[in-house]
Design a protein around this motif. Structure first.
Motif, PDB file in Angstrom:
ATOM      1  N   SER A  44       0.837  -1.196   0.000  1.00 23.08           N
ATOM      2  CA  SER A  44       0.000   0.000   0.000  1.00 23.08           C
ATOM      3  C   SER A  44       0.875   1.251   0.000  1.00 23.08           C
ATOM      4  O   SER A  44       1.917   1.304   0.671  1.00 23.08           O
ATOM      5  CB  SER A  44      -0.901   0.004   1.236  1.00 23.08           C
ATOM      6  OG  SER A  44      -1.516   1.272   1.395  1.00 23.08           O
ATOM      7  N   ALA A  46      -0.664   4.171   0.812  1.00 29.74           N
ATOM      8  CA  ALA A  46      -1.485   5.088   1.608  1.00 29.74           C
ATOM      9  C   ALA A  46      -1.071   5.031   3.067  1.00 29.74           C
ATOM     10  O   ALA A  46      -0.632   3.998   3.577  1.00 29.74           O
ATOM     11  CB  ALA A  46      -2.959   4.733   1.484  1.00 29.74           C
ATOM     12  N   PRO A  48      -2.230   5.183   7.061  1.00 30.49           N
ATOM     13  CA  PRO A  48      -3.464   4.869   7.805  1.00 30.49           C
ATOM     14  C   PRO A  48      -4.259   6.144   8.078  1.00 30.49           C
ATOM     15  O   PRO A  48      -3.690   7.192   8.403  1.00 30.49           O
ATOM     16  CB  PRO A  48      -2.946   4.253   9.109  1.00 30.49           C
ATOM     17  CG  PRO A  48      -1.569   3.771   8.798  1.00 30.49           C
ATOM     18  CD  PRO A  48      -1.023   4.731   7.795  1.00 30.49           C
ATOM     19  N   ASP A  94      -4.132  12.889   5.561  1.00 33.57           N
ATOM     20  CA  ASP A  94      -4.642  11.659   4.954  1.00 33.57           C
ATOM     21  C   ASP A  94      -4.335  11.586   3.452  1.00 33.57           C
ATOM     22  O   ASP A  94      -4.370  12.597   2.746  1.00 33.57           O
ATOM     23  CB  ASP A  94      -6.153  11.563   5.169  1.00 33.57           C
ATOM     24  CG  ASP A  94      -6.504  11.413   6.638  1.00 33.57           C
ATOM     25  OD1 ASP A  94      -5.810  10.658   7.334  1.00 33.57           O
ATOM     26  OD2 ASP A  94      -7.468  12.063   7.089  1.00 33.57           O
ATOM     27  N   SER A  95      -4.065  10.394   2.971  1.00 32.25           N
ATOM     28  CA  SER A  95      -3.771  10.168   1.553  1.00 32.25           C
ATOM     29  C   SER A  95      -5.029  10.389   0.722  1.00 32.25           C
ATOM     30  O   SER A  95      -6.087   9.843   1.033  1.00 32.25           O
ATOM     31  CB  SER A  95      -3.277   8.731   1.345  1.00 32.25           C
ATOM     32  OG  SER A  95      -2.167   8.457   2.176  1.00 32.25           O
ATOM     33  N   HIS A  96      -4.905  11.188  -0.344  1.00 33.13           N
ATOM     34  CA  HIS A  96      -6.092  11.481  -1.153  1.00 33.13           C
ATOM     35  C   HIS A  96      -5.702  11.861  -2.573  1.00 33.13           C
ATOM     36  O   HIS A  96      -4.556  12.201  -2.870  1.00 33.13           O
ATOM     37  CB  HIS A  96      -6.915  12.604  -0.523  1.00 33.13           C
ATOM     38  CG  HIS A  96      -6.204  13.923  -0.425  1.00 33.13           C
ATOM     39  ND1 HIS A  96      -5.427  14.277   0.657  1.00 33.13           N
ATOM     40  CD2 HIS A  96      -6.150  14.990  -1.268  1.00 33.13           C
ATOM     41  CE1 HIS A  96      -4.924  15.486   0.479  1.00 33.13           C
ATOM     42  NE2 HIS A  96      -5.356  15.943  -0.700  1.00 33.13           N
ATOM     43  N   LEU A 258       0.886  10.552   0.398  1.00 32.42           N
ATOM     44  CA  LEU A 258       1.054   9.108   0.352  1.00 32.42           C
ATOM     45  C   LEU A 258       2.150   8.699   1.340  1.00 32.42           C
ATOM     46  O   LEU A 258       2.702   9.528   2.059  1.00 32.42           O
ATOM     47  CB  LEU A 258       1.424   8.677  -1.070  1.00 32.42           C
ATOM     48  CG  LEU A 258       0.450   9.095  -2.176  1.00 32.42           C
ATOM     49  CD1 LEU A 258       0.990   8.664  -3.541  1.00 32.42           C
ATOM     50  CD2 LEU A 258      -0.941   8.512  -1.938  1.00 32.42           C
ATOM     51  N   ASN A 293      -6.259   4.382  -1.590  1.00 30.29           N
ATOM     52  CA  ASN A 293      -5.267   3.433  -1.102  1.00 30.29           C
ATOM     53  C   ASN A 293      -4.565   2.848  -2.332  1.00 30.29           C
ATOM     54  O   ASN A 293      -4.887   1.753  -2.780  1.00 30.29           O
ATOM     55  CB  ASN A 293      -5.939   2.329  -0.283  1.00 30.29           C
ATOM     56  CG  ASN A 293      -4.937   1.300   0.218  1.00 30.29           C
ATOM     57  OD1 ASN A 293      -3.743   1.554   0.316  1.00 30.29           O
ATOM     58  ND2 ASN A 293      -5.422   0.090   0.533  1.00 30.29           N
ATOM     59  N   ILE A 295      -2.128   0.841  -4.651  1.00 31.69           N
ATOM     60  CA  ILE A 295      -1.406  -0.407  -4.444  1.00 31.69           C
ATOM     61  C   ILE A 295      -0.318  -0.543  -5.496  1.00 31.69           C
ATOM     62  O   ILE A 295      -0.590  -0.465  -6.701  1.00 31.69           O
ATOM     63  CB  ILE A 295      -2.370  -1.616  -4.528  1.00 31.69           C
ATOM     64  CG1 ILE A 295      -3.517  -1.475  -3.523  1.00 31.69           C
ATOM     65  CG2 ILE A 295      -1.591  -2.909  -4.298  1.00 31.69           C
ATOM     66  CD1 ILE A 295      -3.092  -1.467  -2.088  1.00 31.69           C
TER      67      ILE A 295
END
Length: 298
Positions: A44, A46, A48, A94-96, A258, A293, A295
């Motif tokens: 991942s 991303a 948490p 936060d990852s976005h 990220l 998220n 991958i």
């Protein structure tokens, strides 16, 4: 960079294409990206999602249980654990993914679209729904702290086009058309080891001139473990020059905040810095972005 130089750079980089830079992700390039998979390792990209407030996350995500709580579960029969989740899509923790409607500049959105498309009901144009079928392509990670031989870049430091090219050479990889370019500045490692800080006003990122590298290589997506822009901004009159150039001028979706700390050792072990990458934003038809998220598959 003064205002006149930024305007000139904006004009050089401007591309008006329906769908933006995602049009670089042709079926042929997606198929070629699938051939990047060799070991089948998955990781991942991303961070948490955090629910506790902090200096870089004053209004964090909210998560609460709504069903089958301790002390309320029946001794017999069926029940279900249930919960509710809410968050701001954009922030400094936060990852976005940033949609093409996210950046308003000179009263317009990407491609000259009138900002009146942003209504109380949501974005009527250029929303994250443009990426509803997913973003799948060849990911390339350029590790700038590794190039500089430091654990991370300090807040306020910038990465220019020449340094992106130097990282390519050092890592023996080349960014090409349709690639998902990821630039590590070490933000997440610094945050983990030093602790959170008010990154809205102090963070490492790209120099606006680095976007010429992206344009030359015809990159489809740009991501970072920061928010791609440096703070404090050093561009006269523009606080987020990389966002303006990438999203508004070039139609490049951005991935902010990220984390690459688990990916880097795998790349070192596998001796390669490219991989298949799959990004699946939520189906939010009128949203300005989405939590994600991503991958990486090596």
């Amino acid at each position: 960079m003064d205002a006149a130089a930024f305007r000139a750079l904006y004009r050089r980089l401007r591309r008006d294409r329906p769908g933006g830079a995602l049009t670089e992700l042709t079926p042929e390039r997606v198929a070629a990206a699938a051939r990047e998979v060799r070991s089948g390792l998955r990781i991942s990209l991303a961070a948490p999602v955090e629910t506790a407030p902090g200096p870089d996350n004053p209004d964090p995500a909210q998560h609460r249980m709504t069903g089958a709580l301790a002390g309320e579960v029946p001794d017999e029969g069926l029940d279900f654990a249930r919960d509710r989740f809410a968050m701001n899509i954009h922030g400094d923790a936060d990852s976005h993914l940033d949609a093409l409607c996210h950046v308003v500049y000179d009263g317009t959105l990407y491609g000259g679209t009138d900002a009146a498309a942003l209504t109380p009901a949501g974005a009527e144009a250029l929303s994250v729904d443009l990426a509803r079928d997913g973003i799948v392509g060849r990911g390339v990670l350029l590790d700038i702290p590794r190039l500089r031989r430091v654990p991370w870049l300090e807040p306020g430091e910038q990465v220019g086009a020449e340094e992106l090219a130097a990282a390519e050479a050092a890592q023996q990889v080349r960014v090409g058309p349709g690639d998902l370019l990821f630039v590590r500045v070490g933000h997440r490692r610094r945050r983990a080891e030093v602790g959170p800080w008010e990154s809205a006003t102090a963070r490492a990122g790209l120099h606006p001139g680095a976007l010429e590298f992206l344009a030359e290589r015809r990159v489809a997506v740009l991501g970072s473990d920061g928010n791609n822009d440096t703070a404090p901004a050093r561009t006269e009159g523009v606080d987020f020059p990389v966002h303006v150039l990438a999203v508004h001028a070039m139609g490049v979706h951005l991935l902010d905040y990220l984390q690459f700390e688990e990916l880097v050792p795998l790349c070192v072990r596998e001796r390669r810095w490219s991989f298949l990458c799959v990004v699946a934003p939520l189906r939010l038809p009128r949203a300005t972005g989405s939590p994600v998220n991503p991958i990486a598959v090596l």
